[in-house]
Design a protein around this motif. Structure first.
Motif, mmCIF file in Angstrom:
data_model
loop_
_atom_site.group_PDB
_atom_site.id
_atom_site.type_symbol
_atom_site.label_atom_id
_atom_site.label_comp_id
_atom_site.label_asym_id
_atom_site.label_seq_id
_atom_site.Cartn_x
_atom_site.Cartn_y
_atom_site.Cartn_z
ATOM 1 N N CYS A 1 0.862 -1.186 0.000
ATOM 2 C CA CYS A 1 0.000 0.000 0.000
ATOM 3 C C CYS A 1 0.896 1.233 0.000
ATOM 4 O O CYS A 1 1.791 1.366 0.833
ATOM 5 N N CYS B 1 -6.409 1.050 -3.338
ATOM 6 C CA CYS B 1 -6.137 0.157 -2.216
ATOM 7 C C CYS B 1 -7.261 0.315 -1.186
ATOM 8 O O CYS B 1 -7.651 1.438 -0.849
ATOM 9 N N CYS C 1 -7.125 -1.123 1.947
ATOM 10 C CA CYS C 1 -6.607 -1.647 3.211
ATOM 11 C C CYS C 1 -7.184 -0.857 4.392
ATOM 12 O O CYS C 1 -7.805 0.188 4.224
ATOM 13 N N CYS D 1 -6.077 2.827 4.518
ATOM 14 C CA CYS D 1 -6.722 3.670 3.510
ATOM 15 C C CYS D 1 -8.180 3.952 3.900
ATOM 16 O O CYS D 1 -8.654 5.082 3.769
HETATM 17 ZN ZN LIG Z 1 -3.915 1.071 1.553
#
Ligand SMILES: [Zn+2]
Length: 742
Positions: free
Chosen positions: A171, A208, A210, A213
């Motif tokens: 990421c 992304c 994740c 994020c």
């Molecule tokens: Zn991320």
């Protein structure tokens, strides 16, 4: 007025009484090409960044340590006068004895220091050295220790590297970059005190999802991460802003952390480009003391001028800061033959076009083991010529009087997923038309339309610059009020800066039109009829060269507009679509509408030409020569002054014109080639005599003129304020250098 009209007609007809001078082509040989100027003394005020003229990049692969010939490369760098190097240090793989936890060392490194050895060797040669890192991929041990550092797809799955199953995708916007890579960059700087750090693939590999994020985006916007690419989706709009902010925060962090160790150094991201690039070029230029334009070669349908275009796009915000143009040794196609070597003639042409448009050459070689030697003499030849003539290739100011605007906000918020076809293609079409017309021009960033930035231009081109703010529209109007001219197409200014359609054009008062509520297209079988002004017995200069036609083909899309004043005359009238089958039905019905295909106005002291059709995009689509001429005629009519340079002769040339302290240069890059639109070039085809007329600055006088590739002086004449000379032929690249008396 009359005088300028004559000037125009002369240019448009391609006629110059002074073209054929009867000069003796057997010019005097000139052995005294100026030596390179003292480098170290220059740019002291701005650090080392303006010094390097030629770059060498070695991107190591993991098994290079112990298996490649260091002395070969140092000898090669010396031979080609490379004065800066970009060398792989770490990130995905460390090529030095790193102590940062989880920083993966090359399995071939052993007790050696591959990066340190070559960096020291380059330093000994007097080269600047920057360290290359790559932050887009990591190994399993990183995954195991910090699973949250791995990029996550829309389904919540961590992303394996698509190319190498040993790696995971990281990421870009979370702790992998902000913490781990910061530690790597600090270590590289502490150990080697390099001049800068440059990161490949630092800005992420797509969206992304994740945990970092999700949380960070929510804190920024109050929204969940977008699941569509539609820029009118509020979450997507916020994401475009947040992603940029996060990356610029990262850039600033890395810059600050390495400058704490070495204040002479900078972090230099691999970033930038034209309308389609995601990071704002104006902010990039504020952060970067120098930049490296990473368009390494052609792929698919692409003209060689794409390299020069990239240089101009960077220069639009970077101004006089140095910009290197990265050129790949290998084939740049989607199948990614990273170990390949491409045609030498292709490398030559790509590099020549970059150099002509102000880029400093930079070759990028992956894999330090030499598999194929064929590229080595090509780079050596180009670099040695560049070194011998660098006096004329640095500290130069472009003299072009035409600027073409590019707009990242139009691509992001109006274009969205279609940006390539509705935003970039119009620009490519106009670009090709100006190449064919031999009009030198610059690119202009849409966030830099203040008068001080655009005063050097007489004419601004707006190729479907659809998304413009009220402020930007006001700036363009001010430009025209101050004597500037505008050529615009299609939906220019019909949307605001967020890509939201306005009720009417922001620039309607300049264009002389109001929006009639509809955009048509794709239209089949529609035309533009040529009209003479009542009482006139000749066509408007917009139609120069079309005298024997009664109509030409129309664009494929058009905005329906109404003129602001009913009495306005247009030299082009739209013939609406009519049946194209059956053949017996292919004739236009009696005209019931008389809509204009071009609006010509002089609202301030400047001139404005507006085409409601997407003539530029259509030109890129079908390459009709009439559209090329129409766009050229519009620019010449709007510009309405003697061009800084005219070059007459056969062939397709990319032309640039520059001023240095005591000289002026004109670059001619011969693009005349069956592989013009799709590489690679097989063979260079020389073109015949070119007649140049270049304006000389007031109060300056010419000492001598020479050809920097042919390596000889050329005879010339001075007529009024211009120098006139013949270039007997151009093989690939010629530079006419005119030394001025001091
Ligand atoms: Zn991320």
């Amino acid at each position: 007025m009359e005088n300028s009209r004559r000037t125009f007609l002369k240019q448009a007809a391609g006629f110059s009484a002074t073209c054929h001078l009867g000069l003796d082509d057997a010019a005097v040989a000139d052995p005294s090409i100026d030596p390179a100027v003292g480098k170290a003394a220059e740019n002291n005020s701005t650090g080392w960044y303006g010094r390097p003229m030629r770059w060498a990049q070695l991107a190591f692969v993991e098994d290079d340590p112990g298996n490649y010939d260091l002395s070969f490369w140092l000898d090669y760098f010396r031979k080609i006068h490379a004065d800066a190097a970009c060398l792989s240090a770490g990130g995905a793989v460390a090529f030095y004895p790193t102590e940062v936890p989880l920083h993966y060392r090359s399995r071939w490194l052993g007790a050696s220091d591959t990066f340190g050895d070559i960096a020291a060797g380059c330093r000994k040669l007097g080269m600047n050295v920057i360290a290359r890192t790559d932050s887009h991929a990591c190994h399993q041990d990183v995954y195991d220790a910090h699973p949250d550092w791995i990029a996550v797809d829309i389904y919540g799955k961590k992303r394996k590297h698509p190319s190498d199953p040993d790696y995971w995708i990281t990421c870009a916007l979370g702790p992998y970059n902000f913490e781990f890579m910061t530690a790597v960059h600090q270590e590289v700087m502490r150990k080697y005190m390099v001049d800068g750090i440059f990161t490949n693939r630092w800005a992420g590999s797509g969206m992304c999802y994740c945990e970092h994020c999700r949380v960070n985006f929510k804190a920024f916007s109050g929204l969940d991460l977008p699941v569509t690419n539609d820029p009118q989706d509020p979450a997507r709009r916020q994401y475009i802003l947040w992603n940029q902010k996060r990356l610029f925060d990262l850039w600033r962090l890395w810059n600050e952390k390495i400058r704490e160790i070495n204040p002479q150094a900078s972090y230099i991201a691999n970033a930038g480009g034209g309308a389609l690039s995601p990071l704002d070029m104006k902010t990039i230029a504020e952060l970067a003391p120098t930049l490296f334009a990473d368009r390494q070669g052609r792929s698919g349908l692409m003209a060689p001028w794409a390299n020069g275009k990239n240089g101009k796009e960077y220069r639009a915000t970077m101004g006089t800061k140095s910009i290197a143009g990265i050129v790949s040794i290998g084939f740049e196609e989607k199948y990614r033959w990273k170990d390949s070597v491409q045609s030498g003639e292709e490398i030559r042409m790509w590099m020549a076009d970059g150099i002509a448009q102000g880029l400093h050459p930079w070759f990028a070689k992956f894999n330090a083991k030499i598999i194929d030697r064929r590229w080595l003499p090509v780079i050596e030849e180009v670099y040695n010529w560049h070194h011998a003539n660098e006096h004329y290739l640095r500290d130069q100011k472009p003299l072009a009087r035409v600027g073409m605007v590019y707009s990242q906000q139009t691509a992001a918020f109006y274009g969205g997923e279609n940006a390539r076809s509705v935003v970039e293609d119009p620009a490519l079409g106009f670009y090709q038309a100006l190449i064919e017309a031999r009009v030198p021009f610059e690119m202009v960033h849409d966030q830099m339309l203040e008068l001080e930035h655009i005063a050097q231009f007489r004419t601004l081109i707006l190729p479907n610059i659809a998304a413009l703010s009220d402020v930007q529209c006001r700036q363009i109007k001010e430009f025209v009020e101050n004597g500037g001219s505008v050529v615009a197409t299609f939906e220019t200014s019909l949307y605001n800066e967020w890509g939201v359609r306005r009720n009417d054009f922001g620039l309607g008062s300049l264009f002389g039109v109001t929006y009639a509520g509809r955009v048509q297209g794709p239209m089949l079988n529609s035309y533009l009829a040529l009209k003479q002004e009542p009482g006139a017995n000749s066509y408007h200069p917009l139609l120069a060269g079309f005298e024997d036609a009664t109509r030409i083909i129309n664009a494929v899309h058009q905005v329906d507009v109404k003129p602001l004043t009913e009495t306005s005359f247009s030299p082009l009238e739209i013939v609406p679509s009519y049946p194209d089958l059956p053949m017996e039905a292919v004739f236009p019905p009696p005209a019931t509408t008389h809509n204009s295909g071009a609006f010509l106005n002089a609202p301030g002291r400047g001139r404005v030409a507006y085409f409601p059709g997407d003539i530029d995009r259509t030109f890129w689509d079908v390459l009709d020569v009439d559209h090329a001429h129409l766009l050229r005629n519009a620019v010449l009519w709007a510009t309405n002054e003697m061009a800084p340079i005219t070059v007459e002769g056969p062939g397709v040339l990319d032309i640039s014109v520059w001023e240095q302290k005591n000289s002026m240069t004109v670059h001619l890059v011969n693009l005349t080639n069956p592989m013009l639109m799709k590489g690679p070039i097989r063979e260079i085809f020389p073109i015949g005599k070119q007649c140049l007329r270049m304006q000389i600055a007031p109060k300056r006088s010419v000492k001598r003129a020479k050809l920097l590739v042919a390596g000889k002086e050329v005879p010339f004449k001075v007529e009024q304020s211009s120098i006139v000379l013949d270039v007997p032929s151009v093989i690939l690249h010629e530079v006419v250098a005119v030394d001025l008396n001091t």
